[in-house]
Write a protein that holds these residues in place. Structure first.
Motif, PDB file in Angstrom:
ATOM      1  N   ARG A  91     -74.909  25.919   0.403  1.00 35.41           N
ATOM      2  CA  ARG A  91     -74.852  25.300  -0.895  1.00 35.41           C
ATOM      3  C   ARG A  91     -75.335  26.501  -1.974  1.00 35.41           C
ATOM      4  N   LEU A  92     -76.448  27.086  -1.702  1.00 36.07           N
ATOM      5  CA  LEU A  92     -76.742  28.296  -2.761  1.00 36.07           C
ATOM      6  C   LEU A  92     -75.766  29.215  -2.864  1.00 36.07           C
ATOM      7  N   ARG A  93     -74.918  29.797  -1.529  1.00 35.44           N
ATOM      8  CA  ARG A  93     -73.947  30.796  -1.685  1.00 35.44           C
ATOM      9  C   ARG A  93     -72.785  30.271  -2.640  1.00 35.44           C
ATOM     10  N   ARG A  94     -72.360  29.003  -2.181  1.00 35.19           N
ATOM     11  CA  ARG A  94     -71.234  28.165  -2.926  1.00 35.19           C
ATOM     12  C   ARG A  94     -71.626  28.316  -4.222  1.00 35.19           C
ATOM     13  N   TRP A  95     -72.690  27.822  -4.809  1.00 39.46           N
ATOM     14  CA  TRP A  95     -73.157  27.503  -6.167  1.00 39.46           C
ATOM     15  C   TRP A  95     -73.203  28.809  -6.780  1.00 39.46           C
ATOM     16  N   GLY A  96     -73.871  30.004  -6.263  1.00 34.06           N
ATOM     17  CA  GLY A  96     -73.914  31.246  -6.981  1.00 34.06           C
ATOM     18  C   GLY A  96     -72.445  31.755  -7.317  1.00 34.06           C
ATOM     19  N   LEU A  97     -71.735  31.751  -6.234  1.00 32.82           N
ATOM     20  CA  LEU A  97     -69.972  32.424  -6.203  1.00 32.82           C
ATOM     21  C   LEU A  97     -69.244  31.243  -7.286  1.00 32.82           C
ATOM     22  N   VAL A  98     -69.547  30.202  -7.577  1.00 34.62           N
ATOM     23  CA  VAL A  98     -68.879  29.362  -8.370  1.00 34.62           C
ATOM     24  C   VAL A  98     -69.367  29.881  -9.750  1.00 34.62           C
ATOM     25  N   HIS A  99     -70.614  29.673 -10.145  1.00 33.87           N
ATOM     26  CA  HIS A  99     -71.115  30.379 -11.161  1.00 33.87           C
ATOM     27  C   HIS A  99     -70.737  31.960 -11.695  1.00 33.87           C
ATOM     28  N   LEU A 100     -70.744  32.729 -10.614  1.00 26.44           N
ATOM     29  CA  LEU A 100     -70.690  34.033 -10.806  1.00 26.44           C
ATOM     30  C   LEU A 100     -69.039  34.128 -11.125  1.00 26.44           C
ATOM     31  N   ARG A 101     -68.242  33.557 -10.669  1.00 27.78           N
ATOM     32  CA  ARG A 101     -66.779  33.287 -10.927  1.00 27.78           C
ATOM     33  C   ARG A 101     -66.426  33.118 -12.261  1.00 27.78           C
ATOM     34  N   ARG A 102     -67.242  32.229 -12.770  1.00 24.72           N
ATOM     35  CA  ARG A 102     -67.131  31.879 -14.066  1.00 24.72           C
ATOM     36  C   ARG A 102     -67.656  32.793 -15.256  1.00 24.72           C
ATOM     37  N   ILE A 103     -68.899  33.425 -14.863  1.00 28.23           N
ATOM     38  CA  ILE A 103     -69.315  34.751 -15.762  1.00 28.23           C
ATOM     39  C   ILE A 103     -68.382  35.772 -15.828  1.00 28.23           C
ATOM     40  N   LEU A 104     -67.787  36.162 -14.505  1.00 29.86           N
ATOM     41  CA  LEU A 104     -66.910  37.346 -14.525  1.00 29.86           C
ATOM     42  C   LEU A 104     -65.627  37.061 -14.670  1.00 29.86           C
ATOM     43  N   CYS A 105     -65.153  35.885 -15.141  1.00 31.53           N
ATOM     44  CA  CYS A 105     -63.780  35.492 -15.900  1.00 31.53           C
ATOM     45  C   CYS A 105     -63.021  35.699 -14.598  1.00 31.53           C
ATOM     46  N   MET A 106     -63.146  35.373 -13.365  1.00 33.13           N
ATOM     47  CA  MET A 106     -62.312  35.474 -12.237  1.00 33.13           C
ATOM     48  C   MET A 106     -61.265  34.172 -12.189  1.00 33.13           C
ATOM     49  N   ARG A 107     -60.021  34.471 -12.394  1.00 37.04           N
ATOM     50  CA  ARG A 107     -59.026  33.371 -12.410  1.00 37.04           C
ATOM     51  C   ARG A 107     -58.007  33.423 -11.444  1.00 37.04           C
TER      52      ARG A 107
ATOM     53  N   LEU B 229     -78.243  35.561  -4.431  1.00 41.36           N
ATOM     54  CA  LEU B 229     -79.337  34.431  -4.618  1.00 41.36           C
ATOM     55  C   LEU B 229     -79.756  33.964  -3.286  1.00 41.36           C
ATOM     56  N   TRP B 230     -78.800  33.678  -2.443  1.00 43.47           N
ATOM     57  CA  TRP B 230     -79.077  32.982  -1.173  1.00 43.47           C
ATOM     58  C   TRP B 230     -79.903  33.897  -0.150  1.00 43.47           C
TER      59      TRP B 230
END
Length: 128
Positions: A46-62, A96-97
């Protein structure tokens, strides 16, 4: 967790600077109280998934357009996850994890170490 300054983060700085901000500002908030957490496979996932979701958002990965269609979710997650972990490696930022696991294990190690007052008690118990 909502980020107040996500718009500023996504519009300014290169990816390395954004990861540095992530490490200094968001990770400490997310890790608050983690020393008392119980280690499970689910929590690390969950920590890994949460971090990746928010980093994708911050880094504007589409998602990319491949053959006129949006790329499959699995391909998107794999591509962006690899890119983020490469950025972690290149910039020296710890995920983070991993920080949470290190913190939990450090706390557990502290609790198992005998103090000076307890060391005599433990040695007498072992002799019996």
């Amino acid at each position: 967790m909502a980020f107040k300054d996500v718009q500023k983060w996504t519009n300014s700085g290169n990816w390395g600077l954004r990861l540095q901000k992530w490490q200094k500002e968001i990770q400490p908030i997310a890790m608050h109280g983690c020393r008392s957490w119980e280690v499970t496979a689910a929590i690390t996932q969950r920590l890994r998934r949460w971090g990746l979701v928010h980093l994708r958002r911050i880094l504007c990965m589409r998602r990319k357009i491949v053959n006129g269609e949006l790329e499959a979710p699995w391909d998107y997650n794999t591509r962006t996850g690899r890119r983020i972990h490469k950025l972690f490696h290149d910039t020296g930022v710890t995920p983070l994890w991993r920080k949470v696991l290190v913190s939990i294990f450090r706390q557990a190690w502290r609790e198992t170490q005998p103090t000076i007052a307890n060391s005599n008690i433990l040695s007498s118990i072992r002799r019996d």
